[in-house]
Design a protein around this motif. Structure first.
Motif, short mmCIF file in Angstrom:
data_model
loop_
_atom_site.label_atom_id
_atom_site.label_comp_id
_atom_site.label_asym_id
_atom_site.label_seq_id
_atom_site.Cartn_x
_atom_site.Cartn_y
_atom_site.Cartn_z
N ALA A 104 14.92 -1.47 6.11
CA ALA A 104 14.29 -1.13 4.82
C ALA A 104 13.38 0.09 4.96
CB ALA A 104 13.51 -2.32 4.28
N GLN A 105 12.67 0.17 6.08
CA GLN A 105 11.78 1.31 6.29
C GLN A 105 12.57 2.60 6.53
OE1 GLN A 105 8.72 0.59 9.21
NE2 GLN A 105 7.61 -0.80 7.83
N THR A 106 13.71 2.50 7.23
CA THR A 106 14.50 3.71 7.44
C THR A 106 15.16 4.17 6.14
OG1 THR A 106 16.51 2.45 8.04
CG2 THR A 106 15.00 3.05 9.82
N ILE A 107 15.39 3.24 5.22
CA ILE A 107 15.99 3.59 3.92
C ILE A 107 14.92 4.15 2.97
CG2 ILE A 107 17.06 2.63 1.84
CD1 ILE A 107 18.49 0.62 3.77
N THR A 108 13.78 3.47 2.91
CA THR A 108 12.70 3.91 2.01
C THR A 108 12.14 5.26 2.43
OG1 THR A 108 12.14 1.58 1.65
CG2 THR A 108 10.52 3.22 0.95
N GLY A 109 12.06 5.49 3.73
CA GLY A 109 11.59 6.78 4.23
C GLY A 109 10.08 6.84 4.37
N GLY A 110 9.60 8.02 4.73
CA GLY A 110 8.17 8.21 4.95
C GLY A 110 7.70 7.61 6.26
N ARG A 111 8.63 7.33 7.17
CA ARG A 111 8.31 6.74 8.49
C ARG A 111 8.78 7.69 9.58
NH1 ARG A 111 5.71 1.69 7.06
NH2 ARG A 111 6.32 1.40 4.88
N PHE A 112 8.50 7.29 10.83
CA PHE A 112 8.88 8.13 11.97
C PHE A 112 10.40 8.34 12.01
CE2 PHE A 112 10.25 8.43 16.44
CZ PHE A 112 9.63 9.62 16.77
N ALA A 113 11.16 7.26 11.81
CA ALA A 113 12.62 7.35 11.78
C ALA A 113 13.10 6.98 10.39
CB ALA A 113 13.24 6.42 12.82
N MET A 160 16.81 7.24 7.58
CA MET A 160 18.21 7.59 7.41
C MET A 160 18.31 8.86 6.56
SD MET A 160 20.22 3.98 6.93
CE MET A 160 21.74 4.78 7.45
N ARG A 161 19.36 9.62 6.83
CA ARG A 161 19.60 10.82 6.03
C ARG A 161 19.98 10.43 4.61
NH1 ARG A 161 23.81 13.46 10.14
NH2 ARG A 161 24.36 11.26 10.15
N ILE A 162 19.53 11.21 3.65
CA ILE A 162 19.71 10.83 2.25
C ILE A 162 21.16 10.95 1.77
CG2 ILE A 162 17.34 11.36 1.58
CD1 ILE A 162 18.29 14.06 0.58
N ASN A 163 22.04 11.53 2.58
CA ASN A 163 23.46 11.58 2.22
C ASN A 163 24.27 10.51 2.96
OD1 ASN A 163 23.19 12.77 4.71
ND2 ASN A 163 24.66 14.40 4.32
N ASP A 164 23.58 9.61 3.68
CA ASP A 164 24.25 8.58 4.48
C ASP A 164 24.11 7.21 3.82
OD1 ASP A 164 25.91 8.16 6.57
OD2 ASP A 164 24.42 8.44 8.14
N TYR A 165 24.21 7.18 2.48
CA TYR A 165 23.94 5.94 1.75
C TYR A 165 25.01 4.87 1.97
CZ TYR A 165 27.07 8.30 -1.57
OH TYR A 165 28.12 8.97 -2.14
N LEU A 166 26.25 5.28 2.25
CA LEU A 166 27.30 4.28 2.47
C LEU A 166 27.08 3.52 3.77
CD1 LEU A 166 30.49 6.18 1.24
CD2 LEU A 166 29.27 4.33 0.11
N LEU A 167 26.64 4.21 4.79
CA LEU A 167 26.30 3.53 6.05
C LEU A 167 25.15 2.56 5.83
CD1 LEU A 167 26.61 3.13 9.10
CD2 LEU A 167 25.04 5.06 9.44
N ALA A 168 24.16 2.97 5.05
CA ALA A 168 23.01 2.11 4.77
C ALA A 168 23.44 0.83 4.05
CB ALA A 168 21.97 2.85 3.95
N ARG A 198 13.79 8.47 -3.15
CA ARG A 198 13.82 7.33 -4.10
C ARG A 198 15.22 7.15 -4.66
NH1 ARG A 198 8.60 9.15 -5.73
NH2 ARG A 198 9.54 10.43 -7.38
N LYS A 199 15.87 8.26 -5.00
CA LYS A 199 17.24 8.19 -5.52
C LYS A 199 18.17 7.57 -4.48
CE LYS A 199 20.98 11.06 -7.35
NZ LYS A 199 21.42 12.44 -7.67
N PHE A 200 18.01 8.00 -3.23
CA PHE A 200 18.82 7.46 -2.13
C PHE A 200 18.62 5.96 -2.00
CE2 PHE A 200 18.54 6.16 2.39
CZ PHE A 200 19.87 6.29 2.75
N ALA A 201 17.36 5.50 -2.01
CA ALA A 201 17.07 4.07 -1.86
C ALA A 201 17.65 3.26 -3.02
CB ALA A 201 15.56 3.85 -1.77
N ILE A 202 17.53 3.79 -4.24
CA ILE A 202 18.06 3.08 -5.42
C ILE A 202 19.58 2.94 -5.31
CG2 ILE A 202 18.44 3.26 -7.90
CD1 ILE A 202 15.64 4.56 -8.08
N ILE A 203 20.25 4.02 -4.91
CA ILE A 203 21.71 3.98 -4.76
C ILE A 203 22.10 2.95 -3.70
CG2 ILE A 203 23.73 5.28 -3.96
CD1 ILE A 203 22.48 7.77 -5.21
N VAL A 204 21.40 2.95 -2.58
CA VAL A 204 21.71 2.01 -1.49
C VAL A 204 21.58 0.57 -1.96
CG1 VAL A 204 20.91 1.12 0.73
CG2 VAL A 204 21.13 3.59 0.39
#
Length: 260
Positions: free
Chosen positions: A186-195, A197-205, A13-19
């Motif tokens: 959006a699904q790769t950022i929010t998470g909880g899916r098969f694929a 994004m890594r939570i430290n890769d927020y700048l790429l997102a 959640r923190k990762f998604a908010i930052i993105v």
């Protein structure tokens, strides 16, 4: 086990908010500069006369995006990753100056808001729908490929016949492709899916979402410059306001009588 899941969900959640907040910052930075170029003719004239400046900056932005994606180490060097991200975003913003300078500020701003709303809506839809789009990458690319064929046909039809509807169809088809990818991202950022994004890769997102927006927004410049919907409405409103003011002033002015 429950603690790990809870910790992961909080981090996600923190990762998604930052993105989303950083992406919003890029968009505010973009519209501020585009309004300056559109409103101040001294700046706009430079990019109208020397559009190659925007071409160079946008080309460099694409090269830097490729570097940022494929050279993973650069994304995790503190300081350098932020500098690269800011340069990538800024070069893309400057890349649109030549187009913004040819559009009226009201139309440019109206379509900016429309694209923001579309981006927000499809991010929300992608995040909340139960279906996992990250499992359907092959299907998504097949659909995108079929839509791409149709869009190229419409584009060539416009180039050869200059039929306005063909370019508008091209715009709608490509926009649908991009909005499909917005939901996927959006699904790769929010998470909880098969694929995901890594939570430290927020700048790429943030770069991915920003360029999703840029592509959708680029497609609106034909409508911005050819139809000028917002500018016409604004001009007619201002004209009617001025007319009403003049009529009111005339009605209130006292009559002058000349006595012999």
């Amino acid at each position: 086990m429950d603690e790990r899941i809870g910790s992961y969900q909080r981090a996600r959640r923190k990762f998604a908010i930052i993105v989303y907040l950083v992406t919003a910052l890029w968009l505010v930075l973009a519209i501020a500069q585009w309004l300056i170029v559109s409103l101040f003719s001294v700046i706009g004239d430079v990019f109208r006369d020397y559009e190659w400046i925007s071409v160079i900056f946008f080309g460099l932005a694409i090269v830097l995006v490729m570097f940022f994606i494929f050279f993973e180490q650069a994304r995790f060097i503190p300081g350098l990753n932020w500098v690269l991200t800011i340069v990538i975003v800024e070069f893309a913003i400057i890349g649109l100056f030549a187009l913004v300078a040819r559009s009226q500020w009201a139309d440019m701003f109206m379509w900016f808001i429309v694209c923001i709303l579309l981006l927000f809506l499809f991010i929300l839809v992608g995040a909340v729908i139960p279906h996992d789009l990250t499992l359907d990458v092959v299907i998504i690319f097949v659909i995108a490929f079929v839509f791409l064929i149709a869009s190229i046909f419409m584009l060539m039809l416009y180039v050869l016949t200059t039929a306005p509807y063909s370019f508008i169809m091209f715009q709608h088809i490509v926009s649908l492709i991009m909005l499909l990818f917005v939901m996927y991202h959006a699904q790769t950022i929010t998470g909880g899916r098969f694929a995901e994004m890594r939570i430290n890769d927020y700048l790429l997102a943030t770069i991915i979402l920003f360029y999703d927006f840029i592509i959708i927004y680029l497609l609106t410049f034909y409508v911005q410059t050819k139809f000028q919907i917002a500018s016409d409405v604004l001009d007619s409103t201002l004209t009617s306001t001025v007319d009403d003011t003049m009529n009111a002033s005339t009605a209130k002015s006292p009559e002058v009588t000349i006595q012999n």
